[in-house]
Design a protein around this motif. Structure first.
Motif, PDB file in Angstrom:
ATOM      1  N   THR A 204     -57.515  19.187 -72.514  1.00  0.00           N
ATOM      2  CA  THR A 204     -56.862  20.420 -72.056  1.00  0.00           C
ATOM      3  C   THR A 204     -55.596  19.438 -71.065  1.00  0.00           C
ATOM      4  O   THR A 204     -54.700  20.376 -71.913  1.00  0.00           O
ATOM      5  CB  THR A 204     -57.857  21.274 -71.317  1.00  0.00           C
ATOM      6  N   VAL A 205     -55.660  18.265 -71.028  1.00  0.00           N
ATOM      7  CA  VAL A 205     -54.996  17.810 -69.947  1.00  0.00           C
ATOM      8  C   VAL A 205     -53.651  18.084 -71.001  1.00  0.00           C
ATOM      9  O   VAL A 205     -52.422  18.348 -71.000  1.00  0.00           O
ATOM     10  CB  VAL A 205     -54.874  16.885 -69.310  1.00  0.00           C
ATOM     11  N   GLU A 236     -45.064  13.410 -69.208  1.00  0.00           N
ATOM     12  CA  GLU A 236     -45.288  12.517 -69.881  1.00  0.00           C
ATOM     13  C   GLU A 236     -46.853  11.445 -70.157  1.00  0.00           C
ATOM     14  O   GLU A 236     -47.342  10.440 -71.315  1.00  0.00           O
ATOM     15  CB  GLU A 236     -44.062  10.617 -69.900  1.00  0.00           C
ATOM     16  N   ARG A 237     -47.037  11.455 -68.896  1.00  0.00           N
ATOM     17  CA  ARG A 237     -48.070  11.241 -68.370  1.00  0.00           C
ATOM     18  C   ARG A 237     -49.309  11.801 -68.833  1.00  0.00           C
ATOM     19  O   ARG A 237     -50.447  11.433 -69.538  1.00  0.00           O
ATOM     20  CB  ARG A 237     -48.604  10.410 -67.043  1.00  0.00           C
ATOM     21  N   ALA A 238     -49.474  13.271 -69.425  1.00  0.00           N
ATOM     22  CA  ALA A 238     -50.249  13.682 -69.162  1.00  0.00           C
ATOM     23  C   ALA A 238     -50.659  13.464 -70.627  1.00  0.00           C
ATOM     24  O   ALA A 238     -51.535  14.331 -71.320  1.00  0.00           O
ATOM     25  CB  ALA A 238     -49.837  15.788 -68.957  1.00  0.00           C
ATOM     26  N   THR A 239     -49.463  13.502 -71.766  1.00  0.00           N
ATOM     27  CA  THR A 239     -49.022  13.778 -72.771  1.00  0.00           C
ATOM     28  C   THR A 239     -49.555  12.544 -74.017  1.00  0.00           C
ATOM     29  O   THR A 239     -49.072  12.602 -74.715  1.00  0.00           O
ATOM     30  CB  THR A 239     -48.132  13.999 -73.442  1.00  0.00           C
ATOM     31  N   PHE A 253     -54.064  17.095 -62.813  1.00  0.00           N
ATOM     32  CA  PHE A 253     -52.480  17.095 -63.174  1.00  0.00           C
ATOM     33  C   PHE A 253     -52.166  18.313 -62.705  1.00  0.00           C
ATOM     34  O   PHE A 253     -50.559  18.038 -62.222  1.00  0.00           O
ATOM     35  CB  PHE A 253     -52.885  17.670 -65.029  1.00  0.00           C
ATOM     36  N   THR A 254     -52.502  19.550 -62.258  1.00  0.00           N
ATOM     37  CA  THR A 254     -51.800  20.004 -61.005  1.00  0.00           C
ATOM     38  C   THR A 254     -51.189  19.384 -59.785  1.00  0.00           C
ATOM     39  O   THR A 254     -50.431  20.106 -59.712  1.00  0.00           O
ATOM     40  CB  THR A 254     -52.854  21.421 -61.850  1.00  0.00           C
ATOM     41  N   ASP A 255     -52.000  19.256 -59.292  1.00  0.00           N
ATOM     42  CA  ASP A 255     -52.000  18.833 -58.120  1.00  0.00           C
ATOM     43  C   ASP A 255     -50.684  18.060 -58.090  1.00  0.00           C
ATOM     44  O   ASP A 255     -50.002  18.007 -57.702  1.00  0.00           O
ATOM     45  CB  ASP A 255     -52.589  17.987 -57.526  1.00  0.00           C
ATOM     46  N   ALA A 256     -50.753  16.753 -60.135  1.00  0.00           N
ATOM     47  CA  ALA A 256     -49.147  16.174 -59.689  1.00  0.00           C
ATOM     48  C   ALA A 256     -48.387  16.733 -59.785  1.00  0.00           C
ATOM     49  O   ALA A 256     -47.205  16.863 -59.287  1.00  0.00           O
ATOM     50  CB  ALA A 256     -49.505  14.781 -60.832  1.00  0.00           C
TER      51      ALA A 256
END
Length: 261
Positions: A204-205, A236-239, A253-256
């Protein structure tokens, strides 16, 4: 005087969907050619209320609609258009679901270019609303499947984005039993293409990272990024291809993302 029962929310069984809807009100839109195997209608009742009714026409569509019904029982968020009622359809042996009509245009198609031309603040609000909705998805133990730009309904007059057609969302984690999951290649994580892969909240991220990347680009070629370098680093980190290298969940993820925005 006894109030009349609601023609869509208080009926549990009808002979056939479209003929019934035409007796209940005015069918002002019909969506007949859908890849999902569903037929959908926009209906305006005599009191002016507008509703969206979706009926399964195939066994696969019915299975998807059944899963969606369970998803909407578990997840509620202002951005997610809910399924409020389910009706048995006698002539097909299948069901139809009733949802509130939300004004807007799907961002799958010409509206996407119009959306990308909006002020950056409007686009960032839309991205944040998508992320916030998926905090509720995560909290319910669900994972995103088949999230793509056709699920984004944007009201240009009201400057608000809603989420529709989340029919493939399901409890997670799970092991992929087919060769691939349904979805758009532009949003799908590498594991969604492999039988036996684990699908979890890190998947999901990835989809959310792709969402932000595509909505914040000025064109389909991903060469006109409108955000900041800090935001791009978060995406870039999320994907990343390896799920273990992504953020551990939607909250992280949302916090970042919010810290970088």
């Amino acid at each position: 005087m006894t109030p009349r029962p609601h023609p869509l929310l208080a009926v549990d069984r009808i002979p056939a969907t479209e003929p019934y809807l035409r007796t209940a009100g005015k069918v002002f839109r019909a969506f007949r050619e859908q890849d999902s195997g569903c037929v959908s209608y926009g209906v305006q009742l005599p009191d002016g209320e507008r509703w969206f009714v979706k009926e399964a026409t195939t066994a696969a569509a019915q299975a998807s609609l059944d899963g969606a019904w369970e998803f909407h029982r578990a997840v509620r968020h202002p951005a997610i258009v809910p399924q409020l009622h389910r009706i048995a359809v006698a002539d097909s042996g299948r069901t139809a679901v009733v949802m509130p009509w939300r004004h807007g245009e799907s961002l799958y198609g010409p509206a996407r270019a119009r959306f990308r031309a909006l002020p950056l603040a409007s686009v960032l609000r839309a991205v944040d609303r998508v992320l916030d909705a998926h905090l509720a998805v995560e909290a319910a133990g669900m994972v995103a499947v088949d999230l793509y730009d056709g699920a984004f309904l944007y009201d240009f007059g009201g400057d608000v984005l809603d989420l529709i057609d989340l029919d493939e969302y399901r409890p997670g984690p799970f092991v992929l039993q087919s060769d691939r999951l349904p979805g758009s290649a532009r949003f799908m994580a590498p594991e969604e293409w492999h039988h036996g892969a684990r699908i979890d909240i890190r998947t999901t991220v990835y989809a959310l990272g792709r969402t932000a990347r595509l909505l914040l680009d000025a064109g389909d070629g991903e060469r006109a990024w409108r955000g900041t370098e800090a935001q791009l680093a978060v995406l870039e980190r999320a994907t990343r291809a390896d799920p273990a290298e992504r953020f551990a969940g939607v909250r992280e993820f949302t916090d970042a993302w919010r810290a970088a925005t």
